[in-house]
Design a protein around this motif. Structure first.
Motif, PDB file in Angstrom:
ATOM      1  N   SER A 164       3.160  23.849  -2.548  1.00  0.00           N
ATOM      2  CA  SER A 164       1.891  24.882  -2.302  1.00  0.00           C
ATOM      3  C   SER A 164       0.938  24.716  -3.413  1.00  0.00           C
ATOM      4  N   ALA A 165       1.090  23.935  -4.333  1.00  0.00           N
ATOM      5  CA  ALA A 165       0.081  23.792  -5.342  1.00  0.00           C
ATOM      6  C   ALA A 165      -0.362  22.277  -5.497  1.00  0.00           C
ATOM      7  N   PRO A 166      -1.580  21.917  -5.834  1.00  0.00           N
ATOM      8  CA  PRO A 166      -2.161  20.627  -5.919  1.00  0.00           C
ATOM      9  C   PRO A 166      -1.579  19.886  -7.018  1.00  0.00           C
ATOM     10  N   LEU A 167      -1.452  18.649  -6.747  1.00  0.00           N
ATOM     11  CA  LEU A 167      -0.905  17.594  -8.058  1.00  0.00           C
ATOM     12  C   LEU A 167      -1.937  16.611  -8.524  1.00  0.00           C
ATOM     13  N   THR A 168      -1.908  16.364  -9.546  1.00  0.00           N
ATOM     14  CA  THR A 168      -2.525  15.183 -10.253  1.00  0.00           C
ATOM     15  C   THR A 168      -1.440  14.233 -10.766  1.00  0.00           C
ATOM     16  N   LEU A 169      -1.844  13.046 -10.086  1.00  0.00           N
ATOM     17  CA  LEU A 169      -0.768  11.698 -10.399  1.00  0.00           C
ATOM     18  C   LEU A 169      -1.643  10.726 -11.331  1.00  0.00           C
ATOM     19  N   THR A 170      -0.785  10.567 -12.145  1.00  0.00           N
ATOM     20  CA  THR A 170      -1.253   9.284 -13.074  1.00  0.00           C
ATOM     21  C   THR A 170      -0.349   8.174 -13.041  1.00  0.00           C
ATOM     22  N   ILE A 171      -1.228   6.933 -12.452  1.00  0.00           N
ATOM     23  CA  ILE A 171      -0.421   5.737 -12.065  1.00  0.00           C
ATOM     24  C   ILE A 171      -0.650   4.570 -13.228  1.00  0.00           C
ATOM     25  N   ASP A 172       0.416   4.205 -13.674  1.00  0.00           N
ATOM     26  CA  ASP A 172       0.411   3.301 -14.815  1.00  0.00           C
ATOM     27  C   ASP A 172      -0.458   3.429 -16.053  1.00  0.00           C
ATOM     28  N   GLY A 173      -0.502   5.008 -16.088  1.00  0.00           N
ATOM     29  CA  GLY A 173      -1.340   5.385 -17.328  1.00  0.00           C
ATOM     30  C   GLY A 173      -2.813   5.422 -17.135  1.00  0.00           C
ATOM     31  N   THR A 174      -3.232   4.673 -15.947  1.00  0.00           N
ATOM     32  CA  THR A 174      -4.815   4.297 -16.028  1.00  0.00           C
ATOM     33  C   THR A 174      -5.440   4.987 -14.792  1.00  0.00           C
ATOM     34  N   ILE A 175      -4.718   5.209 -13.585  1.00  0.00           N
ATOM     35  CA  ILE A 175      -5.413   5.638 -12.680  1.00  0.00           C
ATOM     36  C   ILE A 175      -5.165   7.143 -12.107  1.00  0.00           C
ATOM     37  N   ASP A 176      -5.808   8.088 -12.219  1.00  0.00           N
ATOM     38  CA  ASP A 176      -5.832   9.295 -11.820  1.00  0.00           C
ATOM     39  C   ASP A 176      -5.736   9.805 -10.384  1.00  0.00           C
ATOM     40  N   VAL A 177      -5.036  10.222  -9.634  1.00  0.00           N
ATOM     41  CA  VAL A 177      -4.949  10.615  -8.056  1.00  0.00           C
ATOM     42  C   VAL A 177      -4.683  11.971  -7.858  1.00  0.00           C
ATOM     43  N   SER A 178      -5.807  12.815  -7.139  1.00  0.00           N
ATOM     44  CA  SER A 178      -5.574  14.130  -6.706  1.00  0.00           C
ATOM     45  C   SER A 178      -5.066  14.286  -5.412  1.00  0.00           C
ATOM     46  N   VAL A 179      -3.843  15.313  -5.439  1.00  0.00           N
ATOM     47  CA  VAL A 179      -3.178  15.252  -4.108  1.00  0.00           C
ATOM     48  C   VAL A 179      -3.120  16.639  -3.853  1.00  0.00           C
TER      49      VAL A 179
ATOM     50  N   GLN B 165       0.643  -1.223   0.045  1.00  0.00           N
ATOM     51  CA  GLN B 165       0.064   0.062   0.087  1.00  0.00           C
ATOM     52  C   GLN B 165       0.876   1.245  -0.048  1.00  0.00           C
ATOM     53  N   VAL B 166       0.251   2.252  -0.885  1.00  0.00           N
ATOM     54  CA  VAL B 166       1.109   3.616  -0.515  1.00  0.00           C
ATOM     55  C   VAL B 166      -0.012   4.830  -0.630  1.00  0.00           C
ATOM     56  N   LYS B 167       0.421   5.826  -0.066  1.00  0.00           N
ATOM     57  CA  LYS B 167      -0.150   7.278  -0.270  1.00  0.00           C
ATOM     58  C   LYS B 167       0.842   8.251  -0.450  1.00  0.00           C
ATOM     59  N   PHE B 168       0.291   9.244  -1.050  1.00  0.00           N
ATOM     60  CA  PHE B 168       1.313  10.434  -1.499  1.00  0.00           C
ATOM     61  C   PHE B 168       0.715  11.610  -0.553  1.00  0.00           C
ATOM     62  N   LEU B 169       2.060  12.246  -0.244  1.00  0.00           N
ATOM     63  CA  LEU B 169       1.893  13.398   0.726  1.00  0.00           C
ATOM     64  C   LEU B 169       2.717  14.652  -0.165  1.00  0.00           C
ATOM     65  N   ASN B 170       1.667  15.544  -0.447  1.00  0.00           N
ATOM     66  CA  ASN B 170       2.401  16.501  -1.481  1.00  0.00           C
ATOM     67  C   ASN B 170       2.883  17.794  -0.562  1.00  0.00           C
TER      68      ASN B 170
ATOM     69  N   ARG C 214       4.468   2.915 -12.217  1.00  0.00           N
ATOM     70  CA  ARG C 214       4.922   4.118 -12.742  1.00  0.00           C
ATOM     71  C   ARG C 214       4.068   5.398 -12.585  1.00  0.00           C
ATOM     72  N   VAL C 215       4.637   6.190 -11.785  1.00  0.00           N
ATOM     73  CA  VAL C 215       3.641   7.424 -11.524  1.00  0.00           C
ATOM     74  C   VAL C 215       4.320   8.716 -12.298  1.00  0.00           C
ATOM     75  N   VAL C 216       3.366   9.389 -12.966  1.00  0.00           N
ATOM     76  CA  VAL C 216       3.725  10.497 -13.613  1.00  0.00           C
ATOM     77  C   VAL C 216       3.023  11.730 -12.932  1.00  0.00           C
ATOM     78  N   PHE C 217       3.358  13.046 -13.254  1.00  0.00           N
ATOM     79  CA  PHE C 217       2.822  14.123 -12.848  1.00  0.00           C
ATOM     80  C   PHE C 217       1.920  14.933 -13.593  1.00  0.00           C
ATOM     81  N   ASN C 218       0.761  15.166 -13.447  1.00  0.00           N
ATOM     82  CA  ASN C 218      -0.024  16.215 -14.303  1.00  0.00           C
ATOM     83  C   ASN C 218       0.189  15.763 -15.816  1.00  0.00           C
ATOM     84  N   LYS C 219       0.063  14.492 -15.911  1.00  0.00           N
ATOM     85  CA  LYS C 219      -0.155  14.046 -17.399  1.00  0.00           C
ATOM     86  C   LYS C 219       1.304  14.106 -18.110  1.00  0.00           C
ATOM     87  N   ASN C 220       2.312  14.645 -17.418  1.00  0.00           N
ATOM     88  CA  ASN C 220       3.594  14.883 -18.268  1.00  0.00           C
ATOM     89  C   ASN C 220       4.246  13.561 -18.037  1.00  0.00           C
TER      90      ASN C 220
END
Length: 734
Positions: free
Chosen positions: A410-425, A402-407, A443-449
């Protein structure tokens, strides 16, 4: 007046009609029971949190110790009655007992082997070995003196002091309850203190040391009264005589197993050739009751888990009772309090009411009901455990992690995991929702980048937090996967600033964009002082319950030294605090205590009424033996079942007791109540003398039948002797 009478009159001192010597005995018993129950109250938590054993091993060793404590009374009774006498047995075994308590207290001093002074013993083998030696000595001491002290107190009275003797036993058992009640309240409080030379830890040395000191007091007080005691010489132990009689009957029956020998009404009748018919009849009555004892250990299997499983259950609950904070091991005090309340209620209200309803509520029926009530107590414990399990951290099964993301941005992030799961932080927060579960590297990418991606390797059955820095780097840190020990709270800080900070209360220095280790903090209001290298500080406080874990984020917007700096700190809950209140254990304690009052008190009364006049101690030993066997059953069932859920184990034990209860009810249905005094009176009549002689000669005749070399005239002589004895028996019955 003889010299002996003069010595007796000097020794014998009465106060208000009571021998002065009994006051020493009552004080001794109070201190000894305080010592025993005080040590026992914190024992399972000592195993769990000091020796770092898991719940199953802690429970197993706890019940092994209790079993030993109830096996050794048989040894103590034999030693006292056959060799040393009660006084010397109590003194010698009390010394052993005291040494054991002292060894136990020394074993709990963590500083002895804590060479690196981090608060954790470096040589746990030493502490385990010392603990086991101490517990063995305690079991030998407390069990060995158990059958001696009350009987020794009774020996201090003369025949005309029957009323005072009865009052003494009431005061004696009151001292037992008072000692156990006070100790189960006080020693958990002592354990909750912090002590140590180099580091402050839970004060198990004090929790064991005070009972050790009380045992020293008990020994000194008892010896002080030595000159006033009436010390009776050993007269032989009836238990040994009973065992020899049974052994001879079995051996004699096996020797005459041929069909040539006529069957006898009872297998114990094969002891008639060597032992008096009265003794044989008394042994029959004892065996008849002991046969009913066979199912009884299952009750004690459930009952004694109050000090193990139920105490461990309380560690995952909320002990805040308003102005009073209750420790998990203090919940055991509910049992003696309820006993003091329920015994008079049952005797003066419930039983008379049942009698007025013309219900035949015999002792054996009461015991059956008591067993059913105890089974209901474990059903209640299982239902409570199901609610507790909902509040516990749930780890994934198999290889998943299990994993959680701590941002930290000072700005929100959107993470995409394995190209299928979007997570708002959100900014300075963790991702929405709970932990995310994956069974492989992701594989985790930031803001679709896709050019700013990171590969996270997750460990199976672990919880981790990914700290996302302002440069979008990820730092994986381990989270707690279970509740903190002993109801403590785990607190850590994340430094989101670009400079180092220092946090008090055991947290220490935190590098920029780094996380501290967890620090354990007790329930209540915790205050942390956050300081920078320039000396500026900020006071932060948080109210903590029991068993929680928090990550406190110091964000990049944090301004140290400002009056409201504490408001900027973000609280992330890793493990929720205990939310099920300890008060919910009271129903199961009430049911178990009700079952104990109906079962145990009635069982002792039944055994006493059905025991021959000189063998009540034998049945008492048998009753204590059922307690020992019950604790051994805990070890067998718990180890053999290996159930993953605690609630399922509770249901298993409840089911086993119900099955045993049905068996006991069937056995009770066929039991015939007897009057031992009446039977003994019959066998004291003179006619049994010739009968015994006749049986002995008949056995000799049968033995000669089996021998090919002894026939003819010898047989005729024996037949004539048998005929003569038959005439004697007829004459004696006329």
């Amino acid at each position: 007046m003889t010299d002996i009478d003069v010595k007796k009159s000097k020794r014998k001192v009465d106060v208000c009609g009571y021998p002065l010597s009994i006051f020493f005995i009552v004080v001794n018993e109070f201190c000894e029971r305080f010592s025993y129950y005080g040590m026992r109250a914190v024992l399972v938590l000592y195993f769990r949190y000091f020796l770092k054993w898991d719940d199953d091993l802690s429970t197993s060793i706890y019940h092994t110790f209790i079993a030993l404590c109830y096996l050794t009374p048989i040894l103590g009774a034999i030693v006292a009655d056959s060799w040393l006498g009660k006084f010397k047995t109590i003194v010698y075994l009390s010394i052993v007992y005291t040494v054991g308590q002292v060894v136990m207290a020394v074993s709990a001093i963590h500083d002895i082997t804590d060479t690196d002074r981090d608060g954790t013993p470096d040589n746990m083998t030493f502490h385990v070995a010392m603990s086991m030696v101490g517990l063995f000595l305690i079991a030998l001491g407390t069990g060995g003196i158990k059958p001696c002290v009350a009987a020794f107190g009774g020996d201090q009275f003369e025949e005309h002091q029957e009323k005072q003797r009865s009052t003494f036993f009431s005061i004696f058992y009151l001292s037992i309850n008072a000692g156990s009640l006070l100790s189960t309240v006080i020693t958990p409080i002592l354990r909750g203190q912090e002590c140590g030379i180099h580091s402050q830890q839970k004060c198990y040395p004090l929790a064991f040391g005070v009972p050790a000191a009380l045992m020293v007091v008990a020994l000194i007080v008892f010896i002080m009264g030595s000159g006033m005691y009436n010390k009776t010489a050993p007269k032989g132990n009836i238990m040994l005589e009973v065992c020899k009689c049974i052994g001879f009957a079995v051996k004699n029956r096996f020797r005459h197993r041929s069909k040539k020998f006529p069957k006898r009404e009872h297998w114990m009748d094969w002891a008639d050739e060597k032992y008096d018919k009265l003794l044989v009849a008394q042994v029959k009555m004892v065996l008849k009751v002991m046969f009913l004892y066979i199912p009884l250990p299952m009750f004690w299997t459930l009952f004694d888990q109050q000090g193990s499983r139920w105490t461990l259950q309380a560690t995952t609950m909320d002990g805040n009772f308003g102005i009073l904070t209750v420790q998990p091991d203090q919940m055991q005090t509910v049992n003696p309090i309820l006993i003091l309340a329920l015994v008079p209620i049952m005797d003066s209200l419930v039983y008379p009411l049942i009698k007025k309803c013309h219900l035949n509520f015999t002792p054996l029926k009461r015991m059956t009901v008591g067993m059913l009530i105890a089974a209901l107590a474990f059903v209640a414990a299982a239902l409570l455990q199901l609610q507790i399990d909902q509040t516990l951290p749930k780890l994934p099964q198999g290889v998943a992690g299990q994993v959680k993301f701590l941002n930290l941005n000072s700005a929100p992030l959107t993470l995409t995991i394995d190209g299928t799961i979007d997570v708002s932080v959100p900014a300075h927060q963790v991702n929405t929702g709970d932990y995310l579960t994956f069974d492989k590297s992701v594989r985790v990418v930031f803001n679709k980048n896709t050019s700013t991606g990171t590969d996270l390797i997750l460990m199976s059955q672990t919880r981790r937090t990914a700290l996302v820095s302002p440069t979008l780097d990820m730092n994986l840190v381990y989270d707690l996967s279970k509740k903190p020990d002993d109801g403590m709270n785990a607190i850590r800080f994340v430094n989101g600033l670009g400079s180092a900070l220092n946090v008090t209360l055991g947290v220490g220095d935190i590098a920029p964009l780094a996380v501290s280790n967890y620090s354990l903090v007790p329930q209540g209001k915790a205050e942390f002082t956050i300081m920078n290298s320039g000396g500026a500080s900020c006071l932060y406080s948080i109210d903590l319950g029991f068993g929680s874990a928090f990550t406190l984020l110091i964000p990049s917007t944090f301004t140290i030294g400002s009056p409201d700096c504490w408001q900027a700190i973000q609280v992330v809950e890793d493990i929720q605090p205990n939310t099920i209140h300890m008060g919910w254990q009271i129903p199961q304690y009430f049911l178990m205590t009700g079952g104990e009052v109906v079962f145990s008190v009635t069982g002792l009364e039944f055994s006493y009424s059905q025991a021959p006049s000189n063998m009540k101690s034998v049945l008492q030993a048998g009753w204590l033996f059922t307690v020992a066997v019950g604790n051994i059953i805990v070890l067998i069932v718990a180890e053999a079942a290996q159930l993953p859920d605690q609630w399922a184990e509770y249901i298993l034990f409840a089911s086993l007791l119900v099955v045993v209860c049905i068996v006991f009810a069937i056995m009770s249905y066929f039991y015939t109540y007897t009057d031992p005094a009446e039977i003994e009176a019959e066998f004291r009549q003179p006619e049994h003398g010739p009968e015994r002689k006749r049986d002995q000669v008949e056995m000799e005749r049968k033995d000669s039948d089996c021998s090919k070399s002894s026939k003819g005239s010898d047989m005729k002589k024996k037949d004539s002797v048998v005929e003569q004895l038959n005439q004697e028996v007829k004459q004696s019955k006329m």
